[in-house]
Design a protein around this motif. Structure first.
Motif, mmCIF file in Angstrom:
data_model
loop_
_atom_site.group_PDB
_atom_site.id
_atom_site.type_symbol
_atom_site.label_atom_id
_atom_site.label_comp_id
_atom_site.label_asym_id
_atom_site.label_seq_id
_atom_site.Cartn_x
_atom_site.Cartn_y
_atom_site.Cartn_z
ATOM 1 N N SER A 126 0.825 -1.212 0.000
ATOM 2 C CA SER A 126 0.000 0.000 0.000
ATOM 3 C C SER A 126 0.859 1.261 0.000
ATOM 4 O O SER A 126 0.498 2.266 -0.626
ATOM 5 N N ILE A 127 1.994 1.208 0.683
ATOM 6 C CA ILE A 127 2.898 2.364 0.684
ATOM 7 C C ILE A 127 3.384 2.639 -0.733
ATOM 8 O O ILE A 127 3.465 3.790 -1.170
ATOM 9 N N PHE A 128 3.711 1.577 -1.462
ATOM 10 C CA PHE A 128 4.161 1.742 -2.851
ATOM 11 C C PHE A 128 3.093 2.452 -3.685
ATOM 12 O O PHE A 128 3.388 3.364 -4.447
ATOM 13 N N HIS A 129 1.849 2.028 -3.524
ATOM 14 C CA HIS A 129 0.764 2.641 -4.294
ATOM 15 C C HIS A 129 0.556 4.095 -3.869
ATOM 16 O O HIS A 129 0.258 4.949 -4.710
ATOM 17 N N ALA A 130 0.723 4.378 -2.584
ATOM 18 C CA ALA A 130 0.588 5.751 -2.107
ATOM 19 C C ALA A 130 1.714 6.623 -2.650
ATOM 20 O O ALA A 130 1.501 7.780 -3.032
ATOM 21 N N THR A 156 0.427 5.472 10.962
ATOM 22 C CA THR A 156 0.071 4.086 11.212
ATOM 23 C C THR A 156 -1.441 3.936 11.164
ATOM 24 O O THR A 156 -2.170 4.915 11.034
ATOM 25 N N THR A 157 -1.894 2.700 11.276
ATOM 26 C CA THR A 157 -3.324 2.418 11.166
ATOM 27 C C THR A 157 -4.016 2.505 12.525
ATOM 28 O O THR A 157 -3.384 2.352 13.567
ATOM 29 N N ARG A 158 -5.311 2.705 12.464
ATOM 30 C CA ARG A 158 -6.101 2.737 13.691
ATOM 31 C C ARG A 158 -6.222 1.344 14.313
ATOM 32 O O ARG A 158 -6.706 1.203 15.444
ATOM 33 N N THR A 159 -5.792 0.318 13.581
ATOM 34 C CA THR A 159 -5.827 -1.055 14.086
ATOM 35 C C THR A 159 -4.524 -1.455 14.764
ATOM 36 O O THR A 159 -4.365 -2.602 15.162
ATOM 37 N N ALA A 160 -3.598 -0.527 14.890
ATOM 38 C CA ALA A 160 -2.334 -0.791 15.596
ATOM 39 C C ALA A 160 -2.458 -0.263 17.029
ATOM 40 O O ALA A 160 -3.054 0.796 17.258
ATOM 41 N N GLY A 161 -1.895 -1.010 17.970
ATOM 42 C CA GLY A 161 -1.997 -0.605 19.368
ATOM 43 C C GLY A 161 -1.458 0.784 19.642
ATOM 44 O O GLY A 161 -1.971 1.513 20.496
ATOM 45 N N THR A 162 -0.429 1.176 18.939
ATOM 46 C CA THR A 162 0.163 2.492 19.167
ATOM 47 C C THR A 162 -0.689 3.628 18.620
ATOM 48 O O THR A 162 -0.327 4.793 18.768
ATOM 49 N N ALA A 163 -1.835 3.321 18.018
ATOM 50 C CA ALA A 163 -2.743 4.377 17.563
ATOM 51 C C ALA A 163 -3.158 5.249 18.746
ATOM 52 O O ALA A 163 -3.442 6.442 18.582
ATOM 53 N N ASP A 164 -3.184 4.666 19.936
ATOM 54 C CA ASP A 164 -3.526 5.431 21.138
ATOM 55 C C ASP A 164 -2.531 6.548 21.409
ATOM 56 O O ASP A 164 -2.856 7.530 22.070
ATOM 57 N N MET A 165 -1.304 6.379 20.913
ATOM 58 C CA MET A 165 -0.249 7.361 21.156
ATOM 59 C C MET A 165 -0.243 8.491 20.131
ATOM 60 O O MET A 165 0.411 9.510 20.317
ATOM 61 N N ASN A 169 1.732 14.620 16.418
ATOM 62 C CA ASN A 169 2.934 13.788 16.461
ATOM 63 C C ASN A 169 2.901 12.673 15.411
ATOM 64 O O ASN A 169 3.759 11.799 15.407
ATOM 65 N N GLY A 170 1.879 12.714 14.562
ATOM 66 C CA GLY A 170 1.780 11.698 13.523
ATOM 67 C C GLY A 170 0.440 11.744 12.814
ATOM 68 O O GLY A 170 -0.310 12.720 12.938
ATOM 69 N N TYR A 171 0.154 10.654 12.111
ATOM 70 C CA TYR A 171 -1.060 10.570 11.299
ATOM 71 C C TYR A 171 -1.658 9.175 11.417
ATOM 72 O O TYR A 171 -0.926 8.184 11.462
ATOM 73 N N LEU A 172 -2.989 9.110 11.437
ATOM 74 C CA LEU A 172 -3.682 7.833 11.504
ATOM 75 C C LEU A 172 -4.487 7.611 10.223
ATOM 76 O O LEU A 172 -5.140 8.530 9.728
ATOM 77 N N ILE A 173 -4.410 6.395 9.703
ATOM 78 C CA ILE A 173 -5.233 6.022 8.551
ATOM 79 C C ILE A 173 -6.135 4.878 8.987
ATOM 80 O O ILE A 173 -5.829 4.158 9.944
ATOM 81 N N SER A 174 -7.243 4.707 8.297
ATOM 82 C CA SER A 174 -8.259 3.768 8.759
ATOM 83 C C SER A 174 -7.791 2.313 8.741
ATOM 84 O O SER A 174 -8.083 1.554 9.670
ATOM 85 N N ASP A 178 -5.490 6.208 -0.386
ATOM 86 C CA ASP A 178 -5.783 7.632 -0.565
ATOM 87 C C ASP A 178 -5.450 8.433 0.688
ATOM 88 O O ASP A 178 -4.882 9.525 0.607
ATOM 89 N N GLU A 179 -5.795 7.889 1.854
ATOM 90 C CA GLU A 179 -5.492 8.562 3.117
ATOM 91 C C GLU A 179 -3.985 8.656 3.318
ATOM 92 O O GLU A 179 -3.458 9.670 3.781
ATOM 93 N N MET A 180 -3.290 7.581 2.981
ATOM 94 C CA MET A 180 -1.842 7.549 3.117
ATOM 95 C C MET A 180 -1.189 8.575 2.202
ATOM 96 O O MET A 180 -0.273 9.315 2.608
ATOM 97 N N THR A 181 -1.665 8.634 0.971
ATOM 98 C CA THR A 181 -1.123 9.593 0.001
ATOM 99 C C THR A 181 -1.313 11.019 0.490
ATOM 100 O O THR A 181 -0.385 11.837 0.445
ATOM 101 N N ALA A 182 -2.516 11.313 0.976
ATOM 102 C CA ALA A 182 -2.804 12.662 1.482
ATOM 103 C C ALA A 182 -1.914 13.009 2.668
ATOM 104 O O ALA A 182 -1.432 14.144 2.791
ATOM 105 N N GLY A 183 -1.682 12.020 3.533
ATOM 106 C CA GLY A 183 -0.831 12.253 4.701
ATOM 107 C C GLY A 183 0.611 12.519 4.319
ATOM 108 O O GLY A 183 1.262 13.396 4.896
ATOM 109 N N ILE A 184 1.115 11.774 3.347
ATOM 110 C CA ILE A 184 2.486 11.975 2.884
ATOM 111 C C ILE A 184 2.630 13.364 2.283
ATOM 112 O O ILE A 184 3.565 14.111 2.610
#
Length: 214
Positions: A51-55, A134-143, A149-154, A160-166
Motif C-alpha cells: 500500500s505504501i508503494f501505491h501511495a 500508522t493504522t487505527r488497528t495498531a496498538g500504538t494508535a492510542d499514542m 505527532n503523527g497521522y492515523l489512517i483507517s 488515498d489517506e496515506m497519500t494525502a498524509g504523505i
C-alpha cells in the motif's frame, strides 16, 4: 481492566540522533533536502508495504524516497515498484543494526499494519523525533495525536489517506516539523521502560493485596 503500554529506551532512541542524518543520507546517496520515508518490518505484506508503494506512486511528491528496512521478498517488491514506475525511489536496506540512526535521518516513519497489539517501532521512531503514520488497528494508535505527532489512517488499504498524509507532511514548514518532532519526544518521554516497570509492579502489588484480603 488495567492497560499498561510498552516502554521505549530513551537512552537509545532520542532526538539527538537527528544530528547523524546527513551521514546516513550520504551513506544512502540521498540529498539532504529530499523527503525520506522509512518502513521497517520483517513482514512486508502484513505491515502494508504494498500500500505504501501505491501511495508513493499517487503522491505529488515525486522526489520522495522510501527506505525499506527488514528481511523480506525484496525482489518481488522491487518488481512491483518498477511496475508502478517508482523503482528508482525505493531503497531496500535489508536488516540493519542501529536502526535508531535511520529513524533520526527520516522525515516520516510509515507502518500501515493490518493489526498489531503494540508495534514498538512506532514508539521508537517518535522517541527519535520522527512522526509516524500508522493504522487505527495498531496498538500504538492510542499514542498518535493526529497532526501533532503523527497521522492515523483507517486501515492498511487506505491508500488515498496515506497519500494525502504523505503530501501533507512533506509540505510542512520547518517550524511545523520541529513542533511535531518535539511532540513526538514528549510522547516518548511519557512511555519509558521505567514507567512500564513501575506500572507493572503497581498492578501486581494491587493484585497481591486483593488476594490477601480475599
Amino acid at each position: 481492566i488495567c492497560t499498561i503500554y510498552n516502554g521505549v529506551d530513551i537512552g537509545v532512541f532520542h532526538p539527538g540522533l537527528r544530528v547523524h542524518g546527513t551521514d546516513v543520507r550520504s551513506e544512502l546517496r540521498i540529498d539532504p533536502d529530499v523527503p525520506l520515508l522509512l518502513f521497517a518490518s520483517m513482514d512486508f505484506e502484513g505491515k502494508g508495504l504494498r500500500s505504501i508503494f501505491h501511495a508513493l506512486e499517487a503522491s505529488k511528491q515525486n522526489d520522495a524516497r522510501l527506505l525499506v528496512l527488514g528481511t523480506g521478498p525484496a525482489r518481488k517488491f522491487q518488481r512491483l515498484a518498477n511496475h508502478l514506475g517508482i523503482g528508482e525511489r525505493i531503497i531496500f536496506g535489508g536488516r540493519r543494526s542501529g536502526i535508531e540512526r535511520f529513524f533520526g535521518a527520516s522525515d516520516l516513519f510509515i507502518l500501515p499494519t493490518a493489526y498489531e497489539p503494540f508495534p514498538n517501532v512506532n514508539l521508537e521512531a517518535m522517541a527519535c523525533g520522527t512522526p509516524v503514520m500508522t493504522t487505527r488497528t495498531a496498538g500504538t494508535a492510542d499514542m498518535v495525536d493526529e497532526g501533532r505527532n503523527g497521522y492515523l489512517i483507517s486501515d492498511m488499504y487506505a491508500v488515498d489517506e496515506m497519500t494525502a498524509g504523505i503530501d501533507r507532511h512533506v509540505l510542512l514548514s520547518q517550524t511545523a516539523r520541529q513542533a511535531m518532532a518535539e511532540a513526538c519526544w514528549e510522547t516518548a518521554q511519557n512511555l519509558t521502560i521505567e514507567r512500564n516497570i513501575q506500572q507493572t509492579l503497581k498492578m501486581l502489588e494491587g493484585v497481591h493485596r486483593e488476594k490477601l484480603c480475599a
